[in-house]
Each structure stands twice: as structure tokens, then as C-alpha cells.
Scaffold this motif. Structure first.
Motif, PDB file in Angstrom:
ATOM      1  N   LEU A 145      -8.491   5.631  10.180  1.00 17.64           N
ATOM      2  CA  LEU A 145      -9.796   4.957  10.238  1.00 17.64           C
ATOM      3  C   LEU A 145      -9.858   4.027  11.456  1.00 17.64           C
ATOM      4  CD1 LEU A 145     -12.529   4.595   8.823  1.00 17.64           C
ATOM      5  CD2 LEU A 145     -11.486   2.741   7.497  1.00 17.64           C
ATOM      6  N   ASP A 146      -8.783   3.308  11.731  1.00 13.31           N
ATOM      7  CA  ASP A 146      -8.735   2.451  12.927  1.00 13.31           C
ATOM      8  C   ASP A 146      -8.927   3.278  14.195  1.00 13.31           C
ATOM      9  OD1 ASP A 146      -8.282   0.237  11.341  1.00 13.31           O
ATOM     10  OD2 ASP A 146      -6.124   0.149  11.736  1.00 13.31           O
TER      11      ASP A 146
ATOM     12  N   ARG B 201      -5.710   4.351   6.609  1.00 17.11           N
ATOM     13  CA  ARG B 201      -6.152   3.143   7.316  1.00 17.11           C
ATOM     14  C   ARG B 201      -5.920   3.284   8.826  1.00 17.11           C
ATOM     15  NH1 ARG B 201      -3.412  -1.261   8.535  1.00 17.11           N
ATOM     16  NH2 ARG B 201      -1.689  -0.823   7.115  1.00 17.11           N
ATOM     17  N   THR B 202      -4.787   3.839   9.197  1.00 14.70           N
ATOM     18  CA  THR B 202      -4.479   4.063  10.616  1.00 14.70           C
ATOM     19  C   THR B 202      -5.475   5.045  11.222  1.00 14.70           C
ATOM     20  OG1 THR B 202      -2.146   3.636  10.189  1.00 14.70           O
ATOM     21  CG2 THR B 202      -2.671   4.792  12.225  1.00 14.70           C
TER      22      THR B 202
ATOM     23  N   ARG C 237     -15.052   5.210   3.443  1.00 16.18           N
ATOM     24  CA  ARG C 237     -14.241   4.025   3.698  1.00 16.18           C
ATOM     25  C   ARG C 237     -14.973   2.878   4.363  1.00 16.18           C
ATOM     26  NH1 ARG C 237     -11.729   8.144   2.679  1.00 16.18           N
ATOM     27  NH2 ARG C 237      -9.722   8.164   1.673  1.00 16.18           N
ATOM     28  N   THR C 238     -16.107   3.154   5.008  1.00 15.48           N
ATOM     29  CA  THR C 238     -16.824   2.079   5.706  1.00 15.48           C
ATOM     30  C   THR C 238     -18.213   1.811   5.135  1.00 15.48           C
ATOM     31  OG1 THR C 238     -17.822   3.552   7.343  1.00 15.48           O
ATOM     32  CG2 THR C 238     -15.646   2.625   7.878  1.00 15.48           C
TER      33      THR C 238
ATOM     34  N   GLU D  66      -2.215   5.581   1.859  1.00 12.24           N
ATOM     35  CA  GLU D  66      -3.216   4.558   2.194  1.00 12.24           C
ATOM     36  C   GLU D  66      -3.005   4.041   3.619  1.00 12.24           C
ATOM     37  OE1 GLU D  66      -2.288   1.974  -1.026  1.00 12.24           O
ATOM     38  OE2 GLU D  66      -3.892   2.747  -2.305  1.00 12.24           O
TER      39      GLU D  66
ATOM     40  N   GLU E 259       0.859  -1.182   0.000  1.00 11.19           N
ATOM     41  CA  GLU E 259       0.000   0.000   0.000  1.00 11.19           C
ATOM     42  C   GLU E 259       0.895   1.232   0.000  1.00 11.19           C
ATOM     43  OE1 GLU E 259      -2.452   0.183   3.552  1.00 11.19           O
ATOM     44  OE2 GLU E 259      -0.744  -0.201   4.842  1.00 11.19           O
TER      45      GLU E 259
END
Length: 171
Positions: free
Chosen positions: A121-122, A118-119, A157-158, A114, A110
Motif C-alpha cells: 500500500l505504501d 502495508r508495504t 485499505r484507504t 499484514e 502484525e
């Protein structure tokens, strides 16, 4: 090692680790501190990893991850809510921006961007687990420019709004 029926044979360190982990799980379940759901998930994942290792369930080859990549990931994980820039990570890692991009593509499959998304979003998912935090406050903690931007980012994203996600995770 494995016994005759494929059962686990654990050493004292494994037992000590699992006992400590169960105490931690019990504490988290009773006290329910902010973000406890994510902490429970982490502890259970660590226990499962230990059990798989005891059964020799991991057969991954040794991979020598470049120090620059390890440094970049460590820097982000030390402050995951910060709005990191690729140039800042490259400087902290001691490589050029393009060099860091190549390392991420090669070893992480990635881009740096990205990985950062992603981090973030977590972190958003973890913070949404705490009903005491307003969506606006979560947006600010994640250094988003506005609550609207955060909601759009999260939905993209979700597939659901932060509020819908929060409602779907309630027990």
C-alpha cells in the motif's frame, strides 16, 4: 545537549547532515523527479529525527530485534514491489514459516501478511504520486493480477479509489 531555554545544541555532524538534507530538498522541489513527494517526506522525517535526537526527544528502551526478523524486513524493503510469499521470507530469514509469524506478531504487532499488504500500500501511494503512470501500469509494477484487483485492494485499505487518492494529493 540542550541549552538554557531548551533550544537545540547541534554538533558539526548534525549541521552537515541538515545542510546536505536542505540541498536535497531544494533539488527535489526544483526538479520534481518521479516519486519526489515521498522523497521529500523521507528527508523531512530524517531531519526531524535528527533534531529530536539532539534534544534527547527519544526515550525508547533498547530492543534487541532478532536477526531473522531484521533479515525478513530488509529483504522485503530491498524489493517492496515484489509479490512476496511468507514461505520465501521464512527461507531467506533462516527460520520456519511459523517462527517468522511469531516474530512478526511479537515485535511488529502484525502478521507477515499484514506487513506485506502495508508495504504494498505504501508503494501504491508513492507510485500514485507520479501522474505520468497510468493506474494499469502501477497495478503491473506492484505485481497485481489486474487493474480491478489493485483498485479493490486500494479502496478496501484507504476508503478511496486510486484515482480519488491521486486527485486528493494534487497540489
Amino acid at each position: 545537549e540542550m541549552g538554557e531555554g531548551g533550544e537545540f545544541i547541534l554538533d558539526q555532524r548534525d549541521f552537515k547532515f541538515i545542510r546536505k538534507s536542505f540541498k536535497e530538498l531544494s533539488f527535489l522541489a526544483r526538479r520534481r523527479p518521479a516519486g519526489y513527494e515521498w522523497e521529500i517526506h523521507t528527508v523531512i522525517t530524517q531531519i526531524l529525527g535528527r533534531l529530536l535526537k539532539a534534544r534527547r526527544g527519544f526515550s525508547l528502551p533498547e530492543v534487541n530485534v532478532p536477526k531473522a526478523l531484521t533479515r525478513a524486513i530488509s529483504v522485503v524493503m530491498a524489493d517492496p514491489r515484489r509479490d512476496w510469499k511468507v514461505s520465501e521470507l521464512a527461507q531467506a530469514s533462516g527460520v520456519s514459516r511459523s517462527g517468522l509469524q511469531r516474530l512478526f506478531k511479537c515485535f511488529q504487532q502484525e502478521s507477515v501478511h499484514e506487513f506485506l499488504l502495508r508495504t504494498r500500500l505504501d508503494q501504491a501511494r508513492q507510485l500514485l504520486g507520479d501522474d505520468r503512470l497510468a493506474i494499469k501500469e502501477i497495478s503491473a509494477r506492484l505485481s497485481c493480477s489486474s487493474e480491478f484487483y489493485f483498485s479493490r485492494f486500494f479502496r478496501k485499505r484507504t476508503g478511496m479509489s486510486p484515482r480519488q487518492f491521486r486527485e486528493s494529493t494534487r497540489v
